[in-house]
Write a protein that holds these residues in place. Sequence first.
Motif, PDB file in Angstrom:
ATOM      1  N   THR A   1       0.818  -1.220   0.000  1.00 16.01           N
ATOM      2  CA  THR A   1       0.000   0.000   0.000  1.00 16.01           C
ATOM      3  C   THR A   1       0.851   1.269   0.000  1.00 16.01           C
ATOM      4  O   THR A   1       0.324   2.352   0.187  1.00 16.01           O
ATOM      5  N   ASN A   2       2.136   1.127  -0.194  1.00 18.73           N
ATOM      6  CA  ASN A   2       3.008   2.301  -0.231  1.00 18.73           C
ATOM      7  C   ASN A   2       3.860   2.277  -1.496  1.00 18.73           C
ATOM      8  O   ASN A   2       4.079   1.226  -2.087  1.00 18.73           O
ATOM      9  N   ARG A   3       4.346   3.468  -1.847  1.00 12.73           N
ATOM     10  CA  ARG A   3       5.296   3.513  -2.975  1.00 12.73           C
ATOM     11  C   ARG A   3       6.664   3.155  -2.414  1.00 12.73           C
ATOM     12  O   ARG A   3       7.430   4.018  -2.025  1.00 12.73           O
ATOM     13  N   THR A   4       6.931   1.864  -2.308  1.00 10.62           N
ATOM     14  CA  THR A   4       8.203   1.415  -1.741  1.00 10.62           C
ATOM     15  C   THR A   4       8.873   0.449  -2.708  1.00 10.62           C
ATOM     16  O   THR A   4       8.192  -0.230  -3.477  1.00 10.62           O
ATOM     17  N   ASP A   5      10.199   0.402  -2.632  1.00 11.77           N
ATOM     18  CA  ASP A   5      10.898  -0.594  -3.445  1.00 11.77           C
ATOM     19  C   ASP A   5      11.450  -1.712  -2.550  1.00 11.77           C
ATOM     20  O   ASP A   5      12.346  -2.448  -2.947  1.00 11.77           O
ATOM     21  N   LEU A   6      10.904  -1.838  -1.354  1.00 11.42           N
ATOM     22  CA  LEU A   6      11.348  -2.929  -0.477  1.00 11.42           C
ATOM     23  C   LEU A   6      10.671  -4.230  -0.878  1.00 11.42           C
ATOM     24  O   LEU A   6       9.494  -4.243  -1.238  1.00 11.42           O
TER      25      LEU A   6
END
Length: 290
Positions: free
Chosen positions: A204-209
């Motif tokens: 739900t986030n703009r993350t690259d994890l």
Amino acid sequence: MAGVISVAKSITPQFVKRIISKRLGPSPSNLTPWNDEGLAADAAVFSRSQRAAENIDGMLSTFSMAAMDSLLSLQKAKGAVVEFGTYKGRSAAILANRVAPDEKFILVDIADYLDLQAIRAINPGVDFVQCASREFRRKYPDFRSIRKKSRLVHVDTSHSYRDTYSEMRLCDELLSPEGIAVFDDFTNLNYSQIIPAIYKYIYTNRTDLCVFMVTDEKCYLCRKSHLNIYLSFVLQGIIRSMAVRGINDAMIARSGWHREYRAIYLRTKSDGETGDRYGEEIYGNFYAGP
Ligand SMILES: C[S@@+](CC[C@H](N)C(=O)[O-])C[C@H]1O[C@@H](n2cnc3c(N)ncnc32)[C@H](O)[C@@H]1O
């Protein structure tokens, strides 16, 4: 029809591997390529760390000590190493031996249980910050200097849903491009809230994890740009790396493959199991190199 057949024929494992490598980005430069050369030195460092850790009361297993030390030894010592949830310092003792004198080494706990003297004896540069992980941004005066510069963040705190979710955000803020976040008790279903908290953050986030390795104790995440190299290490190097640290029955496993989820399970062999790869036919053709 003939066209379809010839396209299908041209999809070789090498082609698939090239496409996957492209999607995962170029080979990163901040990681030391693994080879057998450094293994004897690694074993010596690890045996020192293990001895120190075993003298400190705590929860970290020998398996996790070896897995975390293997990954730390792969990284160039540049940046910062941070731990949330130290208790007396057992896991911190493993980290301490791998942190270079010019790196920041920050231990954080809501309570003051830490045997700071024991950790200072290994790494005099250690900083202890007494606060909840959620307050760390505010309480640690040099927060900006470790933002996007931390190469390993170990999280072993309350394991509540809310804390885990906010610790994912903290890791996202702290980790360098080659950084690794390690979350404890990921598969301990007494703390089943850890899994949804981690995945809610990811989806739900703009993350690259993304998750690249799971064990019976911990979940290991990295940035997508470095997924290929960490997976390559897990597939090619981690069994030997665990063995030189005294874990002679390590095995990697995967029972399905999808590009959206590529993590590999590192575990010990079950009774009667032979070899060191479970489900190799599923992932054997992928990730043959860094
Ligand atoms: C399981 S222990 C850590 C064990 C340690 N990593 C080891 O290897 O022995 C959990 C620690 O997290 C600390 N803690 C709990 N909630 C916290 C929070 N919100 N922020 C920081 N530390 C927290 C506790 O005080 C406790 O020392």
